[in-house]
Design a protein around this motif. Structure first.
Motif, short mmCIF file in Angstrom:
data_model
loop_
_atom_site.label_atom_id
_atom_site.label_comp_id
_atom_site.label_asym_id
_atom_site.label_seq_id
_atom_site.Cartn_x
_atom_site.Cartn_y
_atom_site.Cartn_z
N SER A 1 0.73 -1.46 -0.23
CA SER A 1 -0.20 0.01 -0.04
C SER A 1 0.90 1.06 0.16
N LYS A 2 0.74 1.93 -0.50
CA LYS A 2 1.23 3.36 -1.15
C LYS A 2 1.33 4.09 0.53
N LYS A 3 0.29 4.33 1.07
CA LYS A 3 -0.68 5.24 1.89
C LYS A 3 0.75 3.89 3.20
N TYR A 4 0.50 3.41 3.75
CA TYR A 4 1.61 2.30 4.45
C TYR A 4 3.18 2.65 3.70
N LEU A 5 3.38 3.22 3.32
CA LEU A 5 4.70 3.11 2.16
C LEU A 5 4.73 4.55 2.78
N GLU A 6 4.32 5.34 2.99
CA GLU A 6 4.64 7.10 2.53
C GLU A 6 4.64 6.96 4.50
N THR A 7 4.40 6.34 5.75
CA THR A 7 5.06 6.36 6.65
C THR A 7 6.66 5.92 7.32
#
Length: 137
Positions: free
Chosen positions: A37-43
């Protein structure tokens, strides 16, 4: 146990090491290639940037890139950034209060030796060891 955060950070770093080191790689491209997930990778990349392991650029042509060569990143530094101490017992964790049983603890040498082996293992492996561009792996 190493969490998904630590494992995914390592995958991001490997992905970037396999990319053009002079160009920024969009996070969406990494997310697609890695199936994360891109959202998880952002963190995750936020922590890697804060620690100075990655550079970030926004806008057209933006994304992320390594700040150093792959052979200059020990796997241990990446995992410890994401996971904290890899110590097996609380009394050996960085900043732990002295254990009142240290002089009588029969298991302490076992934990110290194990922790040293884990540390030495992860700090003897580098991103460059994990990428193999020639074999197609």
């Amino acid at each position: 146990m190493i969490s998904t955060k630590g494992r995914y950070a390592l995958r991001v770093m490997i992905d970037l090491a396999e990319s053009d080191c002079n160009a920024y790689t969009p996070l969406k491209d990494i997310a697609i290639r890695q199936g994360i997930s891109k959202k998880y990778l952002e963190t995750i990349v936020k922590e890697l940037v804060s620690a100075g392991m990655l550079s970030a650029a926004s806008g057209k042509g933006g994304g992320y890139k390594l700040n150093r060569k792959p052979e200059e990143y020990a796997v241990g530094e990446i995992i410890e950034l994401m996971e904290g101490s890899l110590g097996t017992v609380a009394c050996l964790a960085k900043g732990a209060a002295p254990c009142p049983r240290v002089s009588d603890c029969k298991t302490l040498p076992l934990w110290e030796e194990y922790d040293q082996m884990v540390h030495d293992f992860f700090y003897s492996k580098y991103l460059s060891d994990l990428i193999n561009k020639d074999s197609g792996k």
